[in-house]
Write a protein that holds these residues in place. Sequence first.
Motif, short mmCIF file in Angstrom:
data_model
loop_
_atom_site.label_atom_id
_atom_site.label_comp_id
_atom_site.label_asym_id
_atom_site.label_seq_id
_atom_site.Cartn_x
_atom_site.Cartn_y
_atom_site.Cartn_z
N SER A 98 26.00 3.49 7.66
CA SER A 98 27.26 4.05 8.14
C SER A 98 28.30 2.93 8.19
O SER A 98 28.06 1.87 8.78
N PHE A 99 29.46 3.18 7.57
CA PHE A 99 30.56 2.21 7.52
C PHE A 99 31.74 2.77 8.31
O PHE A 99 32.16 3.91 8.07
N VAL A 100 32.26 1.98 9.23
CA VAL A 100 33.30 2.45 10.15
C VAL A 100 34.65 1.82 9.83
O VAL A 100 34.77 0.60 9.68
N PHE A 101 35.67 2.69 9.73
CA PHE A 101 37.06 2.25 9.56
C PHE A 101 37.81 2.52 10.87
O PHE A 101 37.69 3.61 11.45
N HIS A 102 38.60 1.55 11.29
CA HIS A 102 39.35 1.67 12.55
C HIS A 102 40.35 2.83 12.48
O HIS A 102 40.83 3.21 11.41
N LYS A 103 40.66 3.39 13.62
CA LYS A 103 41.56 4.55 13.70
C LYS A 103 42.96 4.25 13.17
O LYS A 103 43.68 5.15 12.75
N THR A 104 43.36 2.97 13.20
CA THR A 104 44.68 2.62 12.70
C THR A 104 44.70 2.30 11.21
O THR A 104 45.75 2.06 10.63
N CYS A 105 43.52 2.31 10.59
CA CYS A 105 43.44 1.95 9.18
C CYS A 105 43.99 3.07 8.30
O CYS A 105 43.67 4.25 8.50
N ASN A 106 44.80 2.70 7.33
CA ASN A 106 45.39 3.69 6.43
C ASN A 106 44.92 3.47 5.00
O ASN A 106 45.63 3.72 4.03
N LEU A 107 43.70 2.96 4.85
CA LEU A 107 43.13 2.66 3.55
C LEU A 107 43.12 3.90 2.67
O LEU A 107 42.70 4.98 3.10
N PHE A 108 43.57 3.75 1.42
CA PHE A 108 43.60 4.85 0.45
C PHE A 108 44.36 6.05 1.00
O PHE A 108 44.07 7.19 0.65
N GLU A 109 45.34 5.81 1.89
CA GLU A 109 46.12 6.89 2.49
C GLU A 109 45.21 7.94 3.14
O GLU A 109 45.53 9.12 3.22
N ARG A 110 44.05 7.47 3.59
CA ARG A 110 43.08 8.32 4.29
C ARG A 110 42.61 9.51 3.45
O ARG A 110 42.33 10.58 3.98
N ARG A 111 42.52 9.32 2.17
CA ARG A 111 42.01 10.37 1.31
C ARG A 111 40.48 10.28 1.28
O ARG A 111 39.90 9.28 0.88
N SER A 112 39.85 11.35 1.71
CA SER A 112 38.40 11.36 1.87
C SER A 112 37.68 11.00 0.58
O SER A 112 36.77 10.17 0.57
N SER A 113 38.06 11.64 -0.53
CA SER A 113 37.34 11.43 -1.78
C SER A 113 37.42 9.98 -2.24
O SER A 113 36.44 9.41 -2.74
#
Length: 307
Positions: A98-113
């Motif tokens: 399991s890899f966790v991204f912080h709630k403020t992270c906007n990586l890849f514009e939060r696109r799930s795929s």
Amino acid sequence: MIIVLNLWLASSANTKGKWQIQGRFEYVKHFEQVDILLPNTWVVVRIDGRGFTKLCAKYNFEKPNDRRALDLMNAAAKAVVTELPDITIAYGVSDEYSFVFHKTCNLFERRSSKIVSTIVSTFTAYYIFLWPTYFQDQPLSLPLPSFDGRAVCYPSVQNLRDYMSWRQVDCHINNLYNTTFWSLVQLGGMDAKEAENLLKGTLAADKNEILFSKFQINYNNEPEILKKGSVIYRDYELVEPDSHDVAKEADELAEPVPQSKTQHESDRKRRTKARVLVDHLDIIKDDFWQRRPWLLSNKPGKIPKQT
């Protein structure tokens, strides 16, 4: 001049034709669905091995645990965390991570795929690349190992911690059962059905008693990696547990605080410079999180002084 003009006209006509052909097929873009993850939530990408029961049999993994396989999973996960500084923490057991991204992270514009495919493909690539390091006498053959993944949003720190606790509790339950089961089979001479029937309805204390009374195995002395799984995070200086309340601050953050480009790059560089640790310890108790506030604040801590 006439030749140049003719070439330009021919080129323009050709380009116009390409645009017309391209426009004819662009309607297919309307089939793409928006898969944006909820904003201001912790994102957990959990990957699992596909068909790993067959893989374990094919390469004759040791039962109940093959240390080579666990070390390979950890090495691949550590490479992913190192390569993607936006990952806050990772937890793994058996053939899952399991890899966790912080709630403020906007990586890849939060696109799930995009997030899931990046994690899965990067992890799989490192797993296959590092295989010869841990299985030197067993080269890979088709079908190659592969993983699938999913992304889940958790709105609060407590939700995130409960998820991580759930995975670690599951690790303990499964390992205690498997250790007892395979001891009965390998050391006690039982077949699989007999061992399964004996363990049906037993509690943790019963399994501990079976291990100790029949095989002189004290489960408490088993390696921590087997009992607690593996946690991966960046190493900064530990702080006093009661010196802050990062969890409350994280939950009260209604939306990410905008960072300047300079500050963003500075934090990213500090994360990149930090040592990535693979550890095996209790992540259920408060002490783990309180002494490592950067896991919940997403603010890099102080790099420990080298001794």
